[in-house]
Structure formats: structure tokens, C-alpha cells
Write an enzyme that holds these catalytic residues in place. Sequence first.
Site, PDB file in Angstrom:
ATOM      1  N   GLY A  31       0.811  -1.340   0.106  1.00 40.53           N
ATOM      2  CA  GLY A  31      -0.009   0.000  -0.181  1.00 40.53           C
ATOM      3  C   GLY A  31       0.711   1.443   0.110  1.00 40.53           C
ATOM      4  O   GLY A  31       1.970   1.112  -0.322  1.00 40.53           O
ATOM      5  N   PHE A  32      -0.084   2.372   0.335  1.00 39.34           N
ATOM      6  CA  PHE A  32       0.634   3.706   0.173  1.00 39.34           C
ATOM      7  C   PHE A  32       1.406   3.785  -1.375  1.00 39.34           C
ATOM      8  O   PHE A  32       2.369   4.177  -1.358  1.00 39.34           O
ATOM      9  CB  PHE A  32       1.685   4.064   1.489  1.00 39.34           C
ATOM     10  CG  PHE A  32       1.755   5.483   1.853  1.00 39.34           C
ATOM     11  CD1 PHE A  32       0.789   6.135   2.415  1.00 39.34           C
ATOM     12  CD2 PHE A  32       3.026   6.269   1.278  1.00 39.34           C
ATOM     13  CE1 PHE A  32       0.618   7.510   2.537  1.00 39.34           C
ATOM     14  CE2 PHE A  32       3.048   7.587   1.341  1.00 39.34           C
ATOM     15  CZ  PHE A  32       1.929   8.240   2.270  1.00 39.34           C
ATOM     16  N   HIS A  37       4.347   1.685  -8.300  1.00 36.01           N
ATOM     17  CA  HIS A  37       3.306   0.628  -8.261  1.00 36.01           C
ATOM     18  C   HIS A  37       2.404   0.929  -9.247  1.00 36.01           C
ATOM     19  O   HIS A  37       2.148  -0.155  -9.995  1.00 36.01           O
ATOM     20  CB  HIS A  37       2.562   0.815  -7.133  1.00 36.01           C
ATOM     21  CG  HIS A  37       3.187   0.577  -5.720  1.00 36.01           C
ATOM     22  ND1 HIS A  37       3.566   1.618  -4.628  1.00 36.01           N
ATOM     23  CD2 HIS A  37       3.665  -0.423  -5.108  1.00 36.01           C
ATOM     24  CE1 HIS A  37       4.208   1.328  -3.688  1.00 36.01           C
ATOM     25  NE2 HIS A  37       4.047  -0.185  -3.842  1.00 36.01           N
ATOM     26  N   GLN A  61       6.908  -9.888   8.121  1.00 32.21           N
ATOM     27  CA  GLN A  61       8.278  -9.718   7.222  1.00 32.21           C
ATOM     28  C   GLN A  61       8.708  -8.446   7.935  1.00 32.21           C
ATOM     29  O   GLN A  61       9.799  -8.200   7.592  1.00 32.21           O
ATOM     30  CB  GLN A  61       7.929  -9.331   5.717  1.00 32.21           C
ATOM     31  CG  GLN A  61       7.215  -7.907   5.519  1.00 32.21           C
ATOM     32  CD  GLN A  61       6.807  -7.936   4.051  1.00 32.21           C
ATOM     33  OE1 GLN A  61       6.159  -8.703   3.448  1.00 32.21           O
ATOM     34  NE2 GLN A  61       7.564  -6.984   3.172  1.00 32.21           N
ATOM     35  N   GLY A 147       8.772  -5.096  -8.430  1.00 25.60           N
ATOM     36  CA  GLY A 147       9.804  -4.099  -8.936  1.00 25.60           C
ATOM     37  C   GLY A 147      11.141  -4.482  -8.775  1.00 25.60           C
ATOM     38  O   GLY A 147      11.454  -5.086  -7.718  1.00 25.60           O
TER      39      GLY A 147
END
EC number: 6.3.2.1
Length: 284
Positions: A31-32, A37, A61, A147
Site C-alpha cells: 500500500g501507500f 506501483h 516480514q 519492482g
Amino acid sequence: MITINAINELRKQINEWKLKGLTVGLVPTMGFLHEGHESLIKRAKKENDRVVVSVFVNPTQFGPNEDLESYPRDIKHDEALCSNAGANIIFNPSPSEMYYKDASTTINVLGLTEGLCGAKRPVHFGGVCLVVSKLFNIVTPNRAYFGEKDAQQLAVIKKMVRDLNFDIEVVGCPIVREIDGLAKSSRNSYLSEHERSAALVLNQSLTLAKEALLAGKNDPAAIKNIITKKLDSESLAKIDYVEIVDSLTLKPVDIINSSILVAIAVYIGKTRLIDNFTFTQGGN
């Protein structure tokens, strides 16, 4: 575009798509969301009939004293970005939806996780592998998009997919940068204006290293020294690691004569940032 919180509801929708013969792309995120993204979502949209974006700050994590509680969250912003980028579903589960209280299963990829970020964050990649494997089982995507900024993560996930025979294509996508070269990251939001300016030293140091490689230098120690010297010139920068490793095995190299990953992790103030590039001698 819709947001789904429950695994069963998401599976029902995925099954309907699959019965129609539609392909599904998955973009796992915490998110964010930012333009990095967004590039993954647009790539997934181009290559699949339907796109699911997971937005889940995964507790497994994060190690002790890391930023689990303070990690930035803004689901409304994420929904707007996903909708504009062409996603069909945001999967935004709670930790209790994703993990049973008495869960006892772990997934660890040995070898690839021992150096770089794995050496500094010993629980990190076990948590990444666990949540990604769960997402793969829930969404059953044809392709999943990650990514290249998180280069070690990408290598680990590719190895896990191979070892566990997931019928999923893992697609790595290029780093997206600000106009001044800073790699896009959700953690950039932690930086003050002064720290944001100081953070440019990461990409600047890597640019100097790439110039040296292009000039024919093949001594890893000399290249690391170039990076370290530049990073040390910024008073707000504290080096976590500077490494040059084989791009496949992620093991340190004695001489640069094959494809390598040049990776750094640096604290700017209290914020830990990573950046990297790959290079093939004679091919870059």
C-alpha cells in the site's frame, strides 16, 4: 473497480473470471502506492484480462523495532490510484484474515536470503515468501509483477516459484525514479525536506559506479570504494551495506566479468532506503 477484504469473496470472483477463460495479473503491495506501483499495475493491465492489486502491510516480514506500526497507510489514495491505472480489484485483508492465530507453517529460500538485506533483516524474506505464497494460492494469477528496486526480493520469489512449482510467471519491472533520480519508495514519505535532498546521494553514488564500470573498471573493491566515498560525503547518510554480487546467485564476486547486481542500503536519518542497478561487462 472494487475493494475486497475477504479471501472467500475474492476467490469467488477469481473463479468467475477463470470460468470465462480470462487471465489474471497480480500486483502484491503493502500500500501507500506511488508511481512505481502504478507502472506495475499498468504493465499487468496490458498483459492480462483482469488485474488484482493486494494492499496488505504484512506483519510477518517486519522484525523487532522495525516500522510495522508506523508504515504509511492510505487506502483511499490507493483505491484512486488503482482505479486510474486500470486495476479491477484491490484485495485489502486484515492480518486476522490472512493468518490463523495458531499458524505454524513457514517458507524459507536458502542461499539467496543470506546476504544483502537478508543479513540485516533475518526474518524479512521468510515473511515475504509466506505472504506471497498465500497470495498466489488465493489469487491463482497467471502473472505476478514486482519492482526491480527490491532486487533481492525478486530473485527470492523467482526461486520460490521455481522450487514450489507455482504455475505463475514472475515479471520484474524497472525501477521508477523521481525526476532528480531518487527511487520511488513508500518510505520516502518519512523524509523531511532536508533528508529528501540528502537522499539523492544514493543514486548519485550508483551513477558514479556505473560510469566507472562503463570505463572498464572490473575490481569490485574499487567500485565499492567509489560508492562509499560518495555516500560518506553526505553527513545525513549512514551506510548499511554496499555490495557487488552475481546477479543470479547474489554471492559476492572477486572480479567483474559477468552480470552483477550493485546494491546499497543507506539510512538517511532514521529512514532506511535501498537502490541498485544490474550491469553486464561489455553489455551495458
